[in-house]
Design a protein around this motif. Structure first.
Motif: not given
Length: 398
Positions: A364, A373, A376
């Motif tokens: 991510a 990221g 996620v």
């Protein structure tokens, strides 16, 4: 320079600058209002991130970062390192790093739709460069290979000259000498641009001299315009808090303990950066790894590096490093970062759900940006925890 780790380097990084450029929609803003107002807006954003960082530090938020799952931290660090590799590879194999954008056409996800952007575009270009070595330029590739060869002989060189990090200095000197000798045509460091001419003020007091570096004071910053970019004060504040947290993750990747002083220092540095009209300050993974590679043993490394940078700003001194090829500098960064990307030891030790969470976070980060990221990674970890708890509950019920 008062840090808790000798190798920690902080400053405006390419990642923090690009993230800010994307968040504030910098391309459209510059086209509409010009560079001057963009610097003012960017400075206000940096100051807001600094205030958020400082408040988080005062509230003891740095202790909360210790509860971030190890798998998320490791995945974020790996993804961040891969983005550094993607950013430096073009400069290591092409005469000009910008050439990759001209040569590599980005695909679109839908027919007739816009091309991919952000992290996905960077990863696509990285893959495209790796599978098309026939179009690399000979000059930068040769200098990159020479730099790698010198850096791999670090133990031998330190036996001859017992100075930590001497291999980096030798690589830069040899690379520059070779570039001058063979009339290298690729990108070089160059001379720092001269400051714009300003009218000499009648007031030459000590206070004015000491504050001559300030572009805008916090109370003069375009706060209303910044909040309008986000659609409201509350959205801007939440975004600044999220940005400050991700910025602090970069410091945690170098200083796992993450003391409160680091978060407070990040806040002060971002406010000062905003007063200069620059982007938010954050931990630099690439520079920190280079500092670690050179064998730094004291936090004074930051002070020495800062003073050296100031000295290099003088044209009489800066001209000495002007012919240094950027491919050599890119190779130094790649030599420091690549080992952790090609063989991420801490990541390879993870198993099961932790491994999945780690790799999901890294992917991510690469496909989007470090902020996404991180989010996620936390969501994947929370999902695994929920599924595991539900499974255990059902087992007990049966």
């Amino acid at each position: 320079f008062v840090t808790s780790a000798p190798s920690l380097c902080v400053g405006v990084t390419s990642i923090s600058a690009l993230m800010s450029f994307s968040i504030l929609n910098g391309a459209d803003y510059i086209e509409k209002y010009g560079d001057g107002r963009w610097q003012d807006l960017l400075g206000a954003w940096a100051a807001l991130v600094g205030i958020a960082s400082f408040v988080l530090g005062l509230c003891g938020a740095s202790k909360l970062f210790q509860f971030i799952p190890r798998s998320v931290k490791q995945g974020w660090k790996l993804g961040f390192a891969i983005t550094v590799v993607a950013a430096q590879t073009a400069g290591a194999v092409f005469n000009k790093a910008s050439m990759v954008k001209e040569l590599c056409a980005l695909p679109s996800l839908t027919t007739g739709g816009p091309p991919i952007s952000g992290g996905a575009a960077a990863m696509y270009r990285l893959g495209w460069m790796l599978v098309n070595p026939q179009i690399w330029d000979v000059g930068p590739v040769a200098l990159t290979a020479l730099t790698f060869m010198i850096l791999t002989c670090s133990k031998l060189l330190q036996r001859i000259i017992a100075v930590p990090g001497i291999e980096v200095v030798i690589a830069c000197v040899v690379g520059t000498a070779m570039a001058v000798q063979f009339q290298y045509t690729g990108s070089v460091v160059g001379i720092s641009p001269a400051a714009p001419a300003t009218q000499i003020a009648d007031d030459v007091s000590l206070a004015r001299v000491l504050t001559s570096w300030v572009r805008q004071w916090p109370w003069d910053m375009p706060w209303d315009e910044l909040f309008a970019c986000f659609g409201g004060v509350h959205v801007a504040v939440v975004s600044a808090i999220a940005f400050a947290a991700v910025d602090f993750l970069a410091i945690l990747s170098v200083v796992p303990a993450g003391p409160t002083s680091e978060l407070l220092g990040q806040g002060v540095a971002c406010v000062v950066s905003g007063m200069l009209g620059s982007a938010p300050i954050g931990g630099s993974l690439s520079r920190s790894l280079v500092a670690e590679m050179t064998g730094c043993t004291s936090p004074l490394m930051g002070l020495v590096a800062g003073i050296t940078t100031l000295i290099l700003a003088f044209p009489q001194i800066g001209m000495l490093v002007a012919p240094m090829p950027k491919s050599v500098l890119a190779a130094v960064v790649l030599a420091a970062v690549l080992p952790g990307v090609l063989r991420p030891k801490d990541v390879l030790k993870l198993r099961g759900a932790d491994a999945i969470t780690c790799w999901a976070t890294a992917i991510a980060c690469c496909a989007s940006d470090p902020t996404v990221g991180f989010g996620v990674g936390l969501m994947v970890h929370a999902a695994w925890v929920s599924i595991n708890s539900l499974f255990k509950k059902n087992v007990r019920t049966d």
